[in-house]
Design a protein around this motif. Structure first.
Motif, PDB file in Angstrom:
ATOM      1  N   VAL A  59       1.076  -1.071   0.023  1.00 16.19           N
ATOM      2  CA  VAL A  59      -0.099  -0.077  -0.033  1.00 16.19           C
ATOM      3  C   VAL A  59       0.752   1.238   0.023  1.00 16.19           C
ATOM      4  O   VAL A  59       0.356   2.263  -0.809  1.00 16.19           O
ATOM      5  N   ARG A  60       1.830   1.236   0.649  1.00 11.13           N
ATOM      6  CA  ARG A  60       2.935   2.288   0.804  1.00 11.13           C
ATOM      7  C   ARG A  60       3.514   2.742  -0.642  1.00 11.13           C
ATOM      8  O   ARG A  60       3.517   3.692  -1.050  1.00 11.13           O
ATOM      9  N   VAL A  61       3.790   1.837  -1.271  1.00 13.94           N
ATOM     10  CA  VAL A  61       4.261   1.871  -2.674  1.00 13.94           C
ATOM     11  C   VAL A  61       3.446   2.248  -3.514  1.00 13.94           C
ATOM     12  O   VAL A  61       3.512   3.231  -4.337  1.00 13.94           O
ATOM     13  N   LEU A  62       1.941   1.711  -3.472  1.00 11.27           N
ATOM     14  CA  LEU A  62       0.927   2.303  -4.239  1.00 11.27           C
ATOM     15  C   LEU A  62       0.737   3.936  -3.685  1.00 11.27           C
ATOM     16  O   LEU A  62       0.263   4.680  -4.772  1.00 11.27           O
ATOM     17  N   GLU A  63       0.456   4.328  -2.854  1.00 14.24           N
ATOM     18  CA  GLU A  63       0.647   5.454  -2.408  1.00 14.24           C
ATOM     19  C   GLU A  63       1.589   6.371  -2.974  1.00 14.24           C
ATOM     20  O   GLU A  63       1.317   7.538  -3.387  1.00 14.24           O
ATOM     21  N   ARG A  64       2.882   6.036  -2.903  1.00 12.09           N
ATOM     22  CA  ARG A  64       3.900   6.917  -3.368  1.00 12.09           C
ATOM     23  C   ARG A  64       3.546   6.931  -4.970  1.00 12.09           C
ATOM     24  O   ARG A  64       3.813   7.894  -5.228  1.00 12.09           O
ATOM     25  N   ILE A  65       3.288   5.937  -5.397  1.00 11.84           N
ATOM     26  CA  ILE A  65       3.096   6.050  -6.922  1.00 11.84           C
ATOM     27  C   ILE A  65       2.036   7.001  -7.225  1.00 11.84           C
ATOM     28  O   ILE A  65       2.113   8.012  -8.281  1.00 11.84           O
ATOM     29  N   VAL A  66       1.010   7.033  -6.668  1.00  8.57           N
ATOM     30  CA  VAL A  66      -0.334   7.984  -6.962  1.00  8.57           C
ATOM     31  C   VAL A  66       0.182   9.104  -6.471  1.00  8.57           C
ATOM     32  O   VAL A  66      -0.229  10.380  -7.168  1.00  8.57           O
ATOM     33  N   THR A  67       0.835   9.390  -5.323  1.00  6.27           N
ATOM     34  CA  THR A  67       1.069  10.874  -4.962  1.00  6.27           C
ATOM     35  C   THR A  67       2.025  11.472  -5.624  1.00  6.27           C
ATOM     36  O   THR A  67       2.110  12.645  -5.824  1.00  6.27           O
ATOM     37  N   ASP A  68       3.223  10.918  -5.970  1.00  5.72           N
ATOM     38  CA  ASP A  68       4.423  11.440  -6.557  1.00  5.72           C
ATOM     39  C   ASP A  68       4.208  11.819  -7.925  1.00  5.72           C
ATOM     40  O   ASP A  68       4.102  12.857  -8.436  1.00  5.72           O
ATOM     41  N   TYR A  71      -1.601  10.714 -11.417  1.00  6.17           N
ATOM     42  CA  TYR A  71      -2.397  10.480 -12.565  1.00  6.17           C
ATOM     43  C   TYR A  71      -1.651  10.791 -13.764  1.00  6.17           C
ATOM     44  O   TYR A  71      -2.041  10.537 -14.677  1.00  6.17           O
ATOM     45  N   ASP A  72      -0.486  11.425 -13.525  1.00  2.00           N
ATOM     46  CA  ASP A  72       0.478  11.690 -14.896  1.00  2.00           C
ATOM     47  C   ASP A  72       0.717  10.319 -15.560  1.00  2.00           C
ATOM     48  O   ASP A  72       0.922  10.387 -16.750  1.00  2.00           O
ATOM     49  N   VAL A  73       0.826   9.148 -14.628  1.00  2.00           N
ATOM     50  CA  VAL A  73       1.134   7.857 -15.198  1.00  2.00           C
ATOM     51  C   VAL A  73       0.239   7.708 -16.317  1.00  2.00           C
ATOM     52  O   VAL A  73       0.593   7.161 -17.375  1.00  2.00           O
ATOM     53  N   ALA A  74      -1.061   7.860 -16.076  1.00  2.00           N
ATOM     54  CA  ALA A  74      -2.217   7.429 -17.194  1.00  2.00           C
ATOM     55  C   ALA A  74      -1.952   8.253 -18.490  1.00  2.00           C
ATOM     56  O   ALA A  74      -2.011   7.986 -19.554  1.00  2.00           O
ATOM     57  N   GLN A  76       0.944   9.737 -19.545  1.00  2.00           N
ATOM     58  CA  GLN A  76       2.195   9.322 -19.961  1.00  2.00           C
ATOM     59  C   GLN A  76       2.105   8.016 -20.870  1.00  2.00           C
ATOM     60  O   GLN A  76       2.429   7.963 -21.929  1.00  2.00           O
ATOM     61  N   ILE A  77       1.188   7.111 -20.399  1.00  2.00           N
ATOM     62  CA  ILE A  77       0.860   5.805 -21.155  1.00  2.00           C
ATOM     63  C   ILE A  77      -0.145   6.005 -22.321  1.00  2.00           C
ATOM     64  O   ILE A  77       0.462   5.499 -23.239  1.00  2.00           O
ATOM     65  N   GLU A  78      -0.873   6.940 -22.273  1.00  2.00           N
ATOM     66  CA  GLU A  78      -1.702   7.383 -23.313  1.00  2.00           C
ATOM     67  C   GLU A  78      -0.729   7.962 -24.373  1.00  2.00           C
ATOM     68  O   GLU A  78      -0.941   7.825 -25.462  1.00  2.00           O
ATOM     69  N   ALA A  79       0.138   8.946 -23.981  1.00  2.00           N
ATOM     70  CA  ALA A  79       0.985   9.647 -24.921  1.00  2.00           C
ATOM     71  C   ALA A  79       1.790   8.688 -25.624  1.00  2.00           C
ATOM     72  O   ALA A  79       2.288   8.725 -26.854  1.00  2.00           O
ATOM     73  N   LEU A  80       2.432   7.611 -24.961  1.00  2.00           N
ATOM     74  CA  LEU A  80       3.001   6.380 -25.717  1.00  2.00           C
ATOM     75  C   LEU A  80       2.153   5.513 -26.627  1.00  2.00           C
ATOM     76  O   LEU A  80       2.620   5.405 -27.692  1.00  2.00           O
ATOM     77  N   ARG A  81       1.109   5.492 -26.189  1.00  2.00           N
ATOM     78  CA  ARG A  81      -0.001   4.788 -27.276  1.00  2.00           C
ATOM     79  C   ARG A  81      -0.186   5.501 -28.387  1.00  2.00           C
ATOM     80  O   ARG A  81      -0.411   5.072 -29.724  1.00  2.00           O
ATOM     81  N   ASP A  82      -0.388   6.885 -28.296  1.00  2.00           N
ATOM     82  CA  ASP A  82      -0.435   7.892 -29.263  1.00  2.00           C
ATOM     83  C   ASP A  82       0.881   7.971 -30.304  1.00  2.00           C
ATOM     84  O   ASP A  82       0.623   7.852 -31.464  1.00  2.00           O
ATOM     85  N   GLN A  83       1.918   7.954 -29.485  1.00  2.00           N
ATOM     86  CA  GLN A  83       3.055   7.955 -30.369  1.00  2.00           C
ATOM     87  C   GLN A  83       3.443   6.841 -31.135  1.00  2.00           C
ATOM     88  O   GLN A  83       3.866   6.826 -32.119  1.00  2.00           O
TER      89      GLN A  83
END
Length: 103
Positions: A59-68, A71-74, A76-83
């Motif tokens: 949970v700590r790892v997931l919290e860090r991913i979400v807070t660091d 939502y920018d991760v999503a 970035q994933i979409e940008a990679l798909r578009d590229q």
């Protein structure tokens, strides 16, 4: 009447010590069961504690991913798909693009 008194005295002489031995034996069995149950409970508690610790770490790892970057991760994933769609449309292979980026 004399026979009855004789039988009662024989039962008293042999019966009381046998009852005492049986009672001690039953007490030891009960103590062993309590000890075994306590050991099993402690072992289960340790397993649960370990599992809870693992879950808390995840949970700590997931919290860090979400807070660091959260939502920018999503994005970035979409940008990679578009590229990738653009790159596939131009006929250039993905590994060639990666090689160009490295140079």
């Amino acid at each position: 009447m004399g026979d009855l008194i004789g039988m009662v005295s024989v039962l008293m002489v042999f019966g009381i010590p046998m009852l005492a031995i049986w009672t001690r034996h039953q007490q030891k069995i009960a103590e062993m069961q309590v000890t075994t149950t306590a050991e099993q409970t402690a072992e289960k508690a340790a397993q649960y504690s370990s599992k809870v610790q693992q879950l808390e770490d995840r949970v700590r790892v997931l919290e860090r991913i979400v807070t660091d970057k959260g939502y920018d991760v999503a994005t970035q994933i979409e940008a990679l798909r578009d590229q990738r769609r653009v790159d596939e449309g131009s006929g250039v292979q993905l590994d060639q693009l990666q090689n160009r980026e490295r140079v």
